[in-house]
Design a protein around this motif. Structure first.
Motif, PDB file in Angstrom:
ATOM      1  N   ALA A 270      54.938  43.808  42.427  1.00 12.83           N
ATOM      2  CA  ALA A 270      53.689  43.099  42.681  1.00 12.83           C
ATOM      3  C   ALA A 270      53.907  41.977  43.692  1.00 12.83           C
ATOM      4  CB  ALA A 270      53.141  42.530  41.375  1.00 12.83           C
ATOM      5  N   GLN A 271      55.039  41.301  43.593  1.00  9.93           N
ATOM      6  CA  GLN A 271      55.325  40.227  44.549  1.00  9.93           C
ATOM      7  C   GLN A 271      55.468  40.793  45.958  1.00  9.93           C
ATOM      8  OE1 GLN A 271      58.662  38.598  42.431  1.00  9.93           O
ATOM      9  NE2 GLN A 271      57.499  36.828  41.697  1.00  9.93           N
TER      10      GLN A 271
ATOM     11  N   LEU B  24      40.235  34.169  37.576  1.00 10.29           N
ATOM     12  CA  LEU B  24      40.467  35.604  37.701  1.00 10.29           C
ATOM     13  C   LEU B  24      41.827  36.014  37.168  1.00 10.29           C
ATOM     14  CD1 LEU B  24      39.094  36.264  41.303  1.00 10.29           C
ATOM     15  CD2 LEU B  24      37.911  36.559  39.136  1.00 10.29           C
ATOM     16  N   SER B  25      41.874  37.239  36.617  1.00  5.32           N
ATOM     17  CA  SER B  25      43.159  37.817  36.249  1.00  5.32           C
ATOM     18  C   SER B  25      43.833  38.324  37.525  1.00  5.32           C
ATOM     19  CB  SER B  25      42.949  38.985  35.285  1.00  5.32           C
ATOM     20  OG  SER B  25      42.313  40.051  35.962  1.00  5.32           O
ATOM     21  N   LEU B  33      40.707  40.582  46.786  1.00  2.38           N
ATOM     22  CA  LEU B  33      41.476  40.465  48.025  1.00  2.38           C
ATOM     23  C   LEU B  33      41.354  41.736  48.848  1.00  2.38           C
ATOM     24  CD1 LEU B  33      43.713  39.186  49.822  1.00  2.38           C
ATOM     25  CD2 LEU B  33      45.373  40.200  48.274  1.00  2.38           C
ATOM     26  N   ASP B  34      41.498  42.883  48.205  1.00  2.00           N
ATOM     27  CA  ASP B  34      41.459  44.155  48.918  1.00  2.00           C
ATOM     28  C   ASP B  34      40.079  44.418  49.523  1.00  2.00           C
ATOM     29  OD1 ASP B  34      43.831  46.018  46.817  1.00  2.00           O
ATOM     30  OD2 ASP B  34      44.097  44.702  48.546  1.00  2.00           O
ATOM     31  N   VAL B  35      39.043  43.969  48.854  1.00  2.00           N
ATOM     32  CA  VAL B  35      37.685  44.122  49.415  1.00  2.00           C
ATOM     33  C   VAL B  35      37.586  43.337  50.731  1.00  2.00           C
ATOM     34  CG1 VAL B  35      35.280  43.458  49.083  1.00  2.00           C
ATOM     35  CG2 VAL B  35      36.496  44.610  47.251  1.00  2.00           C
ATOM     36  N   CYS B  64      47.061  35.181  43.138  1.00  2.00           N
ATOM     37  CA  CYS B  64      48.006  36.221  42.714  1.00  2.00           C
ATOM     38  C   CYS B  64      49.423  35.668  42.689  1.00  2.00           C
ATOM     39  CB  CYS B  64      47.950  37.419  43.665  1.00  2.00           C
ATOM     40  SG  CYS B  64      46.438  38.382  43.525  1.00  2.00           S
ATOM     41  N   ASP B  65      49.784  34.905  43.715  1.00  2.00           N
ATOM     42  CA  ASP B  65      51.127  34.316  43.774  1.00  2.00           C
ATOM     43  C   ASP B  65      51.361  33.404  42.577  1.00  2.00           C
ATOM     44  OD1 ASP B  65      51.622  34.057  47.351  1.00  2.00           O
ATOM     45  OD2 ASP B  65      52.654  35.279  45.827  1.00  2.00           O
TER      46      ASP B  65
END
Lengths: 390, 94
Positions: A270-271, B24-25, B33-35, B64-65
């Motif tokens: 994932a990273q 957000l999870s 992000l992908d959108v 996410c990070d």
């Protein structure tokens, strides 16, 4: 041989002597592989007969031991018994005292096949019903024995792979006649899975022999697993151990640790994914800006190379071309070549003998003027039918 | 020369995005992000929106990070009879 040379006993002495002989001369503990028959509980003690087809012997599991046994055989089950001899000298009766009893592998596998066949017929075992596992589970329930090395391994694996998931450990007994307890836990979990915010469950039991996993061949346990409202992952025993619970699960993992690897995504992957997205993001922005800059440069170039005089001359040339074309198509050109144009008095063009009548005035336009005339005769061409004359 | 003041509307807009992203999870942030990345690939997006989309996508990346940098996993125990949650107790016997 005479009666005087033989040992003489009373009945009590004989029985006692036999008892002493057995106590001193027979193995204090031994193992028996046998088939159990007619098991009955009387006054809290389990009485049964052990036989191997050629011979049989009575066996007893005293009440205190019976409570500790993980397995109580049904009539006809193959068993492995660790026992010692009990001898009652009063009546010279003998029995095997059961110290431990386990199902034989044959018994376990026979039960596996029986339950598997039954659940296949019911439609409970159906590979088509297997559900997809959540890609990034937020909350998982882990059903296993607590504490255990299997649990420790699973927690360690989960921590390494995907610490974002929350784990709810649910202690269950995993060996012996504990199917009703497991059924109860599964039922309560199924009822409350919404409030508990679960995404999937793991049913795990580490190590041991195939006989130790017999509870996971229980039909009721497997029915509840099959109808569980969330995906179920099993990790029972070793790679080669297949139970009926594995057949009804949405995913069967070879071991408890493998079950966690299956459910949990890899944090490292994932990273890397996020790092790649970040690169993509900056590349897109740079690419779009470069594209816009490139288009602007093209327009600059077009503007620089633009000459008004050249554009004007181009337009003039286009106009002159059109003028030439117009002249070429002009009727005056035909008149200069000697042709004439005819019109009636009211200006209608005469293109056919049908457009004019006898004694009608006609205007004849020539290159340098107009002649007025009256039609005297009208003569059609040979191919035409109309002909008229004065 | 007087300092240029930051545009208040842009700053508060990004603050709103950050606040939304914080709820957000990982999966939700990744999907969002992908959108945006998909939209950025679209040639027809005006340049003015390019900057906005880029800023918002960066916020989702940061989310996410942050989640992936989490080290400690939450592990609790459920009472099998009452289904009540409590701290994990590894001293219990079977």
């Amino acid at each position: 041989m005479s009666a005087e040379s033989l040992p003489t006993y009373s009945v009590r002495e004989l029985n006692n002597a036999i008892g002493v002989l057995l106590e001193r001369g027979f193995a204090p503990r031994f193992v028996i592989q046998a088939t159990a028959s007619r098991p009955q509980v009387k006054k809290g003690h389990l009485w049964l007969t052990l036989s191997d087809g050629d011979a049989s012997i009575t066996a007893v599991a005293w009440a205190s031991k019976l409570k500790q046994l993980d397995f109580v055989p049904a009539d006809g089950d193959g068993v492995t018994v660790i026992g010692r001899l009990n001898f009652w000298s009063a009546r010279a009766s003998l029995a095997v005292q059961v110290l431990d009893m386990r199902p034989s592998l044959t018994t376990v596998l026979r039960r596996f096949e029986t339950v598997k066949a039954q659940l296949l017929e019911e439609g409970v075992i159906d590979p088509g019903r297997r559900r997809k596992l959540p890609a990034y589970p937020k909350r998982l329930a882990v059903l296993t024995s607590v504490p255990s090395s299997a649990l420790a391994d699973m927690l360690r694996t989960a921590q390494e792979r995907w610490p974002l998931s929350e784990l709810l450990v649910v202690p269950i007994p995993v060996q012996g006649e504990v199917a009703p307890i497991i059924c109860g836990v599964l039922s309560r979990l199924a009822e409350q899975h919404h409030q508990l915010r679960l995404d999937a469950i793991v049913l795990a039991r580490g190590g041991g022999s195939r006989e130790d996993l017999m509870v996971f061949d229980d039909a009721d346990v497997c029915r509840i697993l099959a109808s569980f409202p969330l995906p179920v992952v099993t990790g029972l025993g070793h790679e080669d151990d297949l139970t009926v619970a594995d057949l009804v699960a949405d995913h069967r993992a070879a071991t408890p640790t493998a079950a966690m690897v299956t459910l949990m995504p890899s944090k490292e992957s994932a990273q890397q994914t996020i790092s790649q997205r970040r690169t993509r993001l900056s590349e897109y922005k740079r690419w779009r800006l470069e594209q816009a800059s490139s288009r602007l440069k093209e327009r600059h170039l077009q503007l620089h190379t633009f000459r008004p005089a050249v554009a004007l001359q181009r337009r003039r040339n286009q106009w002159e071309q059109r003028q030439q074309l117009l002249l070429a198509l002009s009727p005056q050109r035909w008149l200069h070549r000697g042709f004439a144009m005819l019109h009636t008095a009211n200006g209608q063009p005469v293109q056919s003998i049908d457009d004019i009548c006898l004694n009608e005035q006609v205007h004849i336009r020539l290159k340098d003027g107009v002649v007025q005339a009256i039609t005297k005769t009208i003569q059609a061409n040979e191919s035409s039918n109309s002909q008229a004359s004065l | 020369m007087p300092r240029k003041k930051p545009e208040p509307s842009k700053t508060s807009e990004q603050d709103t995005w950050r606040e939304d992203a914080s709820q957000l999870s990982y999966e939700e942030a990744l999907q969002a992000l992908d959108v945006l990345l998909g939209q950025l690939q679209d040639d027809s997006i005006p340049l003015a929106d390019l900057q906005k989309n880029h800023a918002r996508a960066s916020i989702y990346l940061d989310r996410c990070d942050l989640l992936l940098s989490q080290v400690e996993q939450s592990v609790r125990q459920l009472d099998p009879n009452t289904m009540e949650e409590r701290m994990l107790d590894t001293s219990n016997n079977e």
